[in-house]
Design a protein around this motif. Structure first.
Motif, PDB file in Angstrom:
ATOM      1  N   GLU A  64     -69.130 -55.011  27.193  1.00 49.67           N
ATOM      2  CA  GLU A  64     -69.091 -55.268  28.630  1.00 49.67           C
ATOM      3  C   GLU A  64     -70.499 -55.285  29.219  1.00 49.67           C
ATOM      4  O   GLU A  64     -70.826 -56.145  30.036  1.00 49.67           O
ATOM      5  N   ARG A 107     -60.101 -56.978  33.356  1.00 50.16           N
ATOM      6  CA  ARG A 107     -59.530 -55.633  33.202  1.00 50.16           C
ATOM      7  C   ARG A 107     -58.172 -55.519  33.897  1.00 50.16           C
ATOM      8  O   ARG A 107     -57.245 -54.927  33.367  1.00 50.16           O
ATOM      9  N   VAL A 109     -55.391 -57.341  31.762  1.00 51.76           N
ATOM     10  CA  VAL A 109     -54.968 -56.831  30.458  1.00 51.76           C
ATOM     11  C   VAL A 109     -54.811 -55.318  30.396  1.00 51.76           C
ATOM     12  O   VAL A 109     -54.326 -54.798  29.398  1.00 51.76           O
ATOM     13  N   ASP A 111     -55.524 -52.332  27.167  1.00 52.44           N
ATOM     14  CA  ASP A 111     -55.232 -52.823  25.825  1.00 52.44           C
ATOM     15  C   ASP A 111     -56.424 -53.468  25.139  1.00 52.44           C
ATOM     16  O   ASP A 111     -56.437 -53.608  23.926  1.00 52.44           O
ATOM     17  N   TYR A 112     -57.417 -53.897  25.882  1.00 52.26           N
ATOM     18  CA  TYR A 112     -58.569 -54.557  25.282  1.00 52.26           C
ATOM     19  C   TYR A 112     -59.605 -53.562  24.784  1.00 52.26           C
ATOM     20  O   TYR A 112     -60.515 -53.929  24.045  1.00 52.26           O
ATOM     21  N   GLU A 113     -59.490 -52.312  25.178  1.00 49.27           N
ATOM     22  CA  GLU A 113     -60.527 -51.341  24.850  1.00 49.27           C
ATOM     23  C   GLU A 113     -60.529 -51.020  23.364  1.00 49.27           C
ATOM     24  O   GLU A 113     -59.488 -50.831  22.749  1.00 49.27           O
TER      25      GLU A 113
END
Length: 182
Positions: free
Chosen positions: A4, A49, A52, A55-57
């Protein structure tokens, strides 16, 4: 988090490069200031963010045992990208025969593409990935493109501009396919 930070740091370069292709001139937009680019990048990240959730972390990619598996040919500034891919690959251990981990990047020279392949990481450029998706299911890609044009309150693209932008990013087969359809 590193990815990020990298996105926020590099977004201005992406916007300026896109502007040089004529997109901004077509829309008659004045050049953006560094502050406007920073706010635009933060807004895009915020929208992502919100869409989603968490769940992307990716967690654990900074662990020494993960970083140690990243091929040595990877640029030191991009080791975190390969490490994040390996975390995903490890999570797919039971389904690796049907699931694949793709890292989509225009920075292929720094990511040790050939050395990552045996590790289960498929590193491709944005256009090549879109072309791959189109080859797998052109109808779904068409629906996604149409939705991209229609869901936005003020779409920044016409259909023709969207196809030119896809071509700019290397999705030549996708552009050729949809130019024949429209």
């Amino acid at each position: 988090m590193e990815i990020e930070v990298e996105f926020l740091r590099n977004w201005g370069d992406v916007v300026q490069r896109e502007s040089k292709t004529g997109r901004s001139r077509e829309r008659s937009l004045p050049p953006m200031t560094a502050e406007q680019m920073r706010r635009g990048a933060a807004h895009r990240l915020s929208c992502f963010r919100a869409a989603v959730g968490v769940d992307y972390e990716i967690v654990g990619y900074e662990a020494p045992q993960i970083i140690g598996r990243v091929p040595a040919h990877t640029d030191p500034k991009d080791v975190h990208v390969g490490a994040a891919g390996l975390v995903f690959q490890d999570a797919l251990e039971d389904t690796a025969d049907v699931d694949r981990v793709y890292i989509i990047s225009a920075n292929l020279d720094d990511l040790a593409v050939r050395q990552c392949e045996p590790l289960g990481l498929h590193i491709v450029g944005p256009g090549a990935f879109i072309d791959l998706l189109t080859n797998l299911d052109a109808n779904r890609v068409e629906k996604a493109l149409e939705r991209s044009l229609g869901d936005l309150q003020r779409s920044p693209y016409s259909r023709e501009q969207l196809l030119r932008t896809l071509k700019l990013h290397g999705a030549h087969a996708t552009c050729a396919y949809f130019q024949r359809r429209y």
